[in-house]
Design an enzyme around this catalytic site. Structure first.
Site: not given
Length: 604
Positions: A262, A297, A394
């Site tokens: 992340d 990410e 998200d």
């Protein structure tokens, strides 16, 4: 077969009993609280406190008392049955017998991801409940499940990004063995399993490291969540080992096939070797005979992490391509506020660049970031270095009302985008239920019931969050779902019964057809050497993307304009897919508005 990851932290079952180890460099003394009795730990060099207890066993409950006062759980706990503030439990990882001994993974090019939140993916909201849906996912053409973060978080419901005990799969979903059964069953069905990990911050409740390991964090680096994690200062070795071991732990002890890291742009590290590089190198070295896929990410679009060596990833396998999503989203919805302003000026051109080169922004200034340059050149990377999607947790959950893309775009436009996603050579990701166009929202939810002040802060912060996204807040701040209510969580649960009803059944059938085409026509091509790709716009609104591989070429032609477009498609290739109303004859095609086709030309 049994799997155990050996590590210097936590509770380890040995021939002499259970060894307890806590890195507490800023504590004067540490006592072990074991099944209600206290014993002092031996203080050793480097801030370590250790003790082996012969009578301790699997199932024993334990914690650590710091300097005669605060009692804290083990930061490397393998299980927290009573949440983040209570005692840890000794786990024997060798007690589970695996049945997937021959499983070494699947090639990355075969990956079709389904991103899943365990708590809302099924009515049960558990690992066991999800295990019962794996055959449905496989039959839809999905080859891998990606689980939102599992690390123990506060309360009974959370997206997972508030985790504070990185080695303990959250007890709200079941036991460690329940998770292992899920992975075992997935492998039996040919499905890979990915787990999201969060190494940029700890959640706001249940992190006690400041009480005994202040040097775990540093004020030299500031993140959106406060002081950065100390990856590069004094005492950094133990901190780095904590995260390196955690990555290998999920891959080894839980036999996961890959990890999704992340927001790595928020991992601040000035070391000669960045922690991301060390994790990748040590994970690949620890598991040399496995297909291990490490996905980032990274809002900074740093292509440096994705380099290849003889076609194989040197460090990280791929990156979530937010640019690709933003381009599709702007085209599909017309939204242009917030970060979408960077794509709304030339959405077709930016989509084409993403499909051909990976990033839309490769060093160009970003209007959303007040002209700050963003990204690195990425055209040299193969398309499989990028994960594409039309939505994810998200992009749905960070909307005020959790709407999916199906609520925002017409079915006709979505049909083209779906084919564009699933037949392009990037790795496709579907958000849970997307394969049948699920109608349920995915809302933001938390459970900080033990901390009313924190609950109020989250509730009010959520209402303020949409000031820059006016179109998201048209319903008014008072109508934004309260993230602290259980009802908000419950509303986010998938309705699996939709799959058999119109129009969801038709979407599911089309998804299956597209994914069958992908495995038959696209994947074999992507397993050959990538040569180059290009994107062009023969006329406004018309996109033409060509990918060249050693095994042949793949071409995507799409008309996003309002008027029909005539296109020369040649006579040597074959149309593997086209929109139903495309007319194709004699090497030419007529594409009405919002239609397209994929053409494959095999090498001769």
């Amino acid at each position: 077969m049994r799997r155990v990851h050996e590590m210097p932290f936590g509770a380890t079952i040995t021939d002499d009993g259970v060894r307890f180890a806590l890195w507490a460099p800023t504590a004067q003394e540490v006592a072990l609280v074991l099944d209600g009795a206290e014993r002092p730990l031996t203080q050793e060099d480097g801030g370590w406190h250790r003790l082996t207890v012969p009578e301790a066993r699997a199932g024993s409950r334990y914690a650590f008392r710091i300097d005669g006062g605060l009692v804290v759980p083990d930061p490397a706990s393998r299980f927290q049955p009573d949440d983040v503030h209570r005692e840890s439990v000794v786990v024997d990882p060798a007690a589970y017998t695996w049945s997937d001994g021959s499983w070494t993974g699947r090639p990355w090019e075969e990956t079709v991801l389904s991103e899943l939140h365990v708590g809302t993916a099924t009515p049960e909201g558990t690992y066991a409940g999800l295990m019962g849906k794996l055959e449905d996912l496989r039959d839809a053409g999905i080859t891998a499940i990606e689980l939102l973060p599992l690390a123990e978080f506060p309360g009974s419901r959370n997206w997972g990004y508030d985790g504070v005990l990185h080695y303990a799969p959250d007890a709200a979903y079941g036991t460690p063995d329940d998770l292992k059964r899920l992975v075992d069953r997935a492998h039996a069905l040919g499905l890979m399993v990915f787990i999201d990990v969060v190494y940029n911050h700890f959640g706001p409740s249940g992190n006690y490291l400041h009480a005994y390991a202040k040097s775990f964090f540093t004020e030299r680096h500031q993140t959106p969540w406060g002081a950065g994690i100390n990856f590069d200062g004094s005492d950094a070795t133990a901190v780095r080992d904590f995260f390196v071991h955690n990555a290998i732990y999920w891959l080894e002890e839980y036999h996961a096939d890959g990890l999704r890291f992340d927001a790595v742009h928020a991992i601040l590290d000035d070391s000669e070797k960045h922690i991301l590089a060390e994790i990748a190198e040590r994970a690949r070295a620890a598991l040399p005979n496995r297909e291990v896929h490490l996905v980032l990410e990274n809002d900074a679009n740093e292509a440096r992490w994705l380099g290849r060596d003889g076609g194989r990833p040197r460090l990280h396998t791929a990156q979530w391509d937010d640019d690709l999503h933003h381009s599709w989203h702007t085209l599909l919805t017309g939204e242009a506020d917030g970060y979408y302003v960077d794509y709304a000026d030339r959405p077709v051109e930016r989509l084409g660049r993403c499909l051909a080169e990976g990033f839309a922004y490769q060093g160009e200034p970003s209007a959303h970031r007040d002209g700050e340059p963003r990204g690195e050149p990425s055209a040299h990377l193969p398309p499989s270095a990028f994960v594409g999607f039309l939505q994810n947790h998200d992009q749905i959950g960070n909307r005020a009302f959790g709407e999916r893309i199906g609520d925002l775009a017409s079915p006709e436009r979505l049909a083209l985008a779906r084919a564009g996603l699933l037949l392009s050579p990037q790795i496709p990701l579907l958000y849970m239920g997307e394969e049948w166009a699920a109608s349920t929202p995915f809302l933001y939810f938390v459970d900080f019931a033990e901390d009313e002040a924190l609950s109020n802060a989250v509730r009010e912060g959520r209402r303020r969050e949409f000031a820059n996204f006016k179109s998201f807040a048209e319903g008014g701040h008072d109508q934004i779902p309260d993230p602290t209510l259980e009802e908000t969580f419950t509303r986010s649960k998938l309705d699996w019964q939709e799959r058999s009803k119109s129009p969801h059944a038709e979407v599911l059938a089309e998804t299956r057809r597209l994914l069958e085409l992908r495995q038959a026509e696209v994947v074999p091509l992507t397993k050959t050497r990538f040569i180059e790709a290009r994107s062009s716009q023969p006329k406004p609104g018309l996109l033409d993307v060509v990918w060249r591989y050693e095994g042949g070429t793949l071409r995507f032609v799409a008309n996003f304009g309002e008027s029909p477009a005539e296109v020369e498609v040649g006579s040597t290739g074959s149309a593997i897919w086209s929109s139903s109303n495309v007319e194709h004859e004699g090497g030419r095609a007529r594409l009405p508005s919002w239609t397209g086709m994929f053409i494959k030309d095999s090498a001769r």
